[in-house]
Design a protein around this motif. Structure first.
Motif, PDB file in Angstrom:
ATOM      1  N   VAL A 193    -103.730  87.311 -50.393  1.00  9.99           N
ATOM      2  CA  VAL A 193    -102.767  86.206 -50.366  1.00  9.99           C
ATOM      3  C   VAL A 193    -101.556  86.535 -51.233  1.00  9.99           C
ATOM      4  O   VAL A 193    -100.406  86.300 -50.836  1.00  9.99           O
ATOM      5  N   LEU A 194    -101.781  87.101 -52.423  1.00 10.37           N
ATOM      6  CA  LEU A 194    -100.673  87.472 -53.307  1.00 10.37           C
ATOM      7  C   LEU A 194     -99.783  88.534 -52.671  1.00 10.37           C
ATOM      8  O   LEU A 194     -98.555  88.440 -52.713  1.00 10.37           O
ATOM      9  N   LEU A 195    -100.388  89.550 -52.075  1.00 10.72           N
ATOM     10  CA  LEU A 195     -99.600  90.596 -51.419  1.00 10.72           C
ATOM     11  C   LEU A 195     -98.811  90.047 -50.232  1.00 10.72           C
ATOM     12  O   LEU A 195     -97.662  90.422 -50.014  1.00 10.72           O
ATOM     13  N   PHE A 196     -99.422  89.140 -49.485  1.00 16.01           N
ATOM     14  CA  PHE A 196     -98.731  88.528 -48.345  1.00 16.01           C
ATOM     15  C   PHE A 196     -97.528  87.720 -48.817  1.00 16.01           C
ATOM     16  O   PHE A 196     -96.443  87.804 -48.244  1.00 16.01           O
ATOM     17  N   ALA A 197     -97.712  86.962 -49.894  1.00 16.17           N
ATOM     18  CA  ALA A 197     -96.619  86.146 -50.416  1.00 16.17           C
ATOM     19  C   ALA A 197     -95.495  87.028 -50.960  1.00 16.17           C
ATOM     20  O   ALA A 197     -94.312  86.762 -50.710  1.00 16.17           O
ATOM     21  N   LEU A 198     -95.837  88.077 -51.671  1.00 15.63           N
ATOM     22  CA  LEU A 198     -94.821  88.967 -52.229  1.00 15.63           C
ATOM     23  C   LEU A 198     -94.088  89.737 -51.131  1.00 15.63           C
ATOM     24  O   LEU A 198     -92.857  89.826 -51.147  1.00 15.63           O
ATOM     25  N   ALA A 199     -94.833  90.299 -50.198  1.00 19.69           N
ATOM     26  CA  ALA A 199     -94.211  91.080 -49.130  1.00 19.69           C
ATOM     27  C   ALA A 199     -93.388  90.174 -48.222  1.00 19.69           C
ATOM     28  O   ALA A 199     -92.278  90.537 -47.814  1.00 19.69           O
TER      29      ALA A 199
END
Length: 65
Positions: free
Chosen positions: A46-52
């Protein structure tokens, strides 16, 4: 009865070969500890999706898409 030098050498050789068969003692073996992350895989995704996703939208805004 005391051992002769030949018997002593033969016993040392036998003891060495038997120790090699048994392997190393537990205290000499270093066990590899499994690393466990304090954050779950789902939270990382979820964090990677939000950042990317945020980065992609910001690049698109800068390029006027």
């Amino acid at each position: 009865m005391a051992q002769t030098p030949q018997q002593r050498a033969a016993n040392a050789k036998f003891a060495k070969s038997e120790a090699a068969k048994r392997g190393k003692p537990q205290s000499a073996i270093k066990h590899k500890q499994d690393y466990k992350s304090p954050i779950g895989k789902g939270a990382i995704i979820v964090l990677l999706f939000a950042l990317a996703g945020g980065a992609i939208f910001e690049i698109a805004r800068l390029l006027n898409f």
